[in-house]
Design a protein around this motif. Structure first.
Motif, mmCIF file in Angstrom:
data_model
loop_
_atom_site.group_PDB
_atom_site.id
_atom_site.type_symbol
_atom_site.label_atom_id
_atom_site.label_comp_id
_atom_site.label_asym_id
_atom_site.label_seq_id
_atom_site.Cartn_x
_atom_site.Cartn_y
_atom_site.Cartn_z
ATOM 1 N N MET A 54 0.041 14.915 20.975
ATOM 2 C CA MET A 54 -0.108 16.357 20.748
ATOM 3 C C MET A 54 0.028 17.078 22.079
ATOM 4 O O MET A 54 -0.392 16.562 23.114
ATOM 5 N N ALA A 55 0.569 18.280 22.040
ATOM 6 C CA ALA A 55 0.650 19.115 23.229
ATOM 7 C C ALA A 55 -0.735 19.674 23.546
ATOM 8 O O ALA A 55 -1.564 19.863 22.651
ATOM 9 N N VAL A 56 -0.976 19.922 24.811
ATOM 10 C CA VAL A 56 -2.261 20.476 25.245
ATOM 11 C C VAL A 56 -2.561 21.776 24.498
ATOM 12 O O VAL A 56 -3.689 22.002 24.060
ATOM 13 N N ALA A 57 -1.553 22.618 24.310
ATOM 14 C CA ALA A 57 -1.755 23.881 23.596
ATOM 15 C C ALA A 57 -2.186 23.647 22.149
ATOM 16 O O ALA A 57 -3.028 24.377 21.619
ATOM 17 N N GLU A 58 -1.631 22.613 21.501
ATOM 18 C CA GLU A 58 -2.019 22.290 20.127
ATOM 19 C C GLU A 58 -3.477 21.835 20.054
ATOM 20 O O GLU A 58 -4.198 22.199 19.131
ATOM 21 N N VAL A 59 -3.878 21.051 21.034
ATOM 22 C CA VAL A 59 -5.261 20.569 21.071
ATOM 23 C C VAL A 59 -6.213 21.748 21.250
ATOM 24 O O VAL A 59 -7.227 21.856 20.554
ATOM 25 N N ALA A 60 -5.887 22.649 22.167
ATOM 26 C CA ALA A 60 -6.732 23.824 22.407
ATOM 27 C C ALA A 60 -6.847 24.668 21.142
ATOM 28 O O ALA A 60 -7.936 25.145 20.798
ATOM 29 N N SER A 61 -5.741 24.821 20.436
ATOM 30 C CA SER A 61 -5.754 25.599 19.199
ATOM 31 C C SER A 61 -6.610 24.933 18.134
ATOM 32 O O SER A 61 -7.386 25.598 17.443
ATOM 33 N N ALA A 62 -6.480 23.627 18.004
ATOM 34 C CA ALA A 62 -7.264 22.894 17.000
ATOM 35 C C ALA A 62 -8.762 22.974 17.294
ATOM 36 O O ALA A 62 -9.573 23.027 16.376
ATOM 37 N N LEU A 63 -9.122 22.996 18.578
ATOM 38 C CA LEU A 63 -10.533 23.064 18.966
ATOM 39 C C LEU A 63 -11.066 24.491 18.981
ATOM 40 O O LEU A 63 -12.271 24.706 19.102
ATOM 41 N N ASN A 64 -10.152 25.455 18.947
ATOM 42 C CA ASN A 64 -10.525 26.861 19.080
ATOM 43 C C ASN A 64 -11.247 27.110 20.407
ATOM 44 O O ASN A 64 -12.273 27.775 20.469
ATOM 45 N N LEU A 65 -10.694 26.499 21.471
ATOM 46 C CA LEU A 65 -11.228 26.653 22.825
ATOM 47 C C LEU A 65 -10.136 27.168 23.747
ATOM 48 O O LEU A 65 -8.956 26.959 23.487
ATOM 49 N N PRO A 66 -10.516 27.809 24.846
ATOM 50 C CA PRO A 66 -9.510 28.218 25.830
ATOM 51 C C PRO A 66 -8.767 27.001 26.384
ATOM 52 O O PRO A 66 -9.331 25.905 26.487
ATOM 53 N N VAL A 67 -7.508 27.209 26.743
ATOM 54 C CA VAL A 67 -6.690 26.115 27.267
ATOM 55 C C VAL A 67 -7.312 25.533 28.529
ATOM 56 O O VAL A 67 -7.305 24.315 28.727
ATOM 57 N N SER A 68 -7.881 26.376 29.380
ATOM 58 C CA SER A 68 -8.461 25.871 30.628
ATOM 59 C C SER A 68 -9.613 24.899 30.354
ATOM 60 O O SER A 68 -9.731 23.868 31.013
ATOM 61 N N VAL A 69 -10.423 25.196 29.364
ATOM 62 C CA VAL A 69 -11.528 24.306 28.994
ATOM 63 C C VAL A 69 -10.964 23.010 28.409
ATOM 64 O O VAL A 69 -11.421 21.913 28.739
ATOM 65 N N THR A 70 -9.956 23.138 27.568
ATOM 66 C CA THR A 70 -9.330 21.969 26.956
ATOM 67 C C THR A 70 -8.721 21.059 28.011
ATOM 68 O O THR A 70 -8.852 19.833 27.930
ATOM 69 N N LYS A 71 -8.087 21.641 29.023
ATOM 70 C CA LYS A 71 -7.503 20.837 30.108
ATOM 71 C C LYS A 71 -8.586 20.048 30.849
ATOM 72 O O LYS A 71 -8.374 18.898 31.227
ATOM 73 N N ILE A 72 -9.727 20.651 31.058
ATOM 74 C CA ILE A 72 -10.828 19.963 31.744
ATOM 75 C C ILE A 72 -11.289 18.772 30.908
ATOM 76 O O ILE A 72 -11.468 17.669 31.429
ATOM 77 N N LEU A 73 -11.461 18.989 29.607
ATOM 78 C CA LEU A 73 -11.925 17.921 28.728
ATOM 79 C C LEU A 73 -10.894 16.790 28.621
ATOM 80 O O LEU A 73 -11.244 15.614 28.668
ATOM 81 N N ILE A 74 -9.624 17.149 28.509
ATOM 82 C CA ILE A 74 -8.567 16.139 28.460
ATOM 83 C C ILE A 74 -8.526 15.374 29.776
ATOM 84 O O ILE A 74 -8.377 14.152 29.797
#
Length: 131
Positions: free
Chosen positions: A72-92
């Motif tokens: 999955m693309a990082v943007a897709e993951v952020a959308s699925a989590l309903n979180l900002p991309v910057s937060v999603t990048k940290i978690l990934i």
């Protein structure tokens, strides 16, 4: 996918849990190779158990791990989590650092040596000029 905080009584429009709480106070990703179109995949034979020196996993880490059984693309993951991309990048980034996920650039860039085709860039430029 619903965010895990949905359903809690919250009279304000602000979320119940602040993003910096989810990331342990971190506000920027440590990795600079994660873009919106970077593909991330869980490593299937790895468990989410913590080893020595690894960060404590949040529920969002587990959700990301489960979501990314297929790339999955990082943007897709952020959308699925309903979180900002910057937060999603940290978690990934945490999961990659722990050896639980891997990231790779999209195939078009990876196959072309990391640079987009010049003709595509010129076509985009010309199209923008016509606007």
């Amino acid at each position: 996918m619903k965010h895990w905080t949905e359903g809690f009584d919250d009279d304000d429009d602000e979320p119940l849990v602040r993003p910096y709480t989810i990331t342990g106070g971190r506000t920027a990703p440590e990795r600079d190779d994660l873009t919106l179109i970077t593909l991330v995949t869980s490593i299937s034979h790895v468990s989410l158990q913590l080893g020595r020196g690894q960060r404590r996993l949040q529920p969002e880490h587990r959700t990301i791990f489960d979501l990314c059984e297929r790339p999955m693309a990082v943007a897709e993951v952020a959308s699925a989590l309903n979180l900002p991309v910057s937060v999603t990048k940290i978690l990934i980034g945490d999961l990659i650092e722990n050896g639980q996920m891997r990231a790779r650039p999209p195939l078009a860039f990876a196959q072309a040596g990391g640079l987009p085709d010049v003709t595509i860039l010129e076509a985009v430029r010309d199209g923008l000029r016509k606007l």
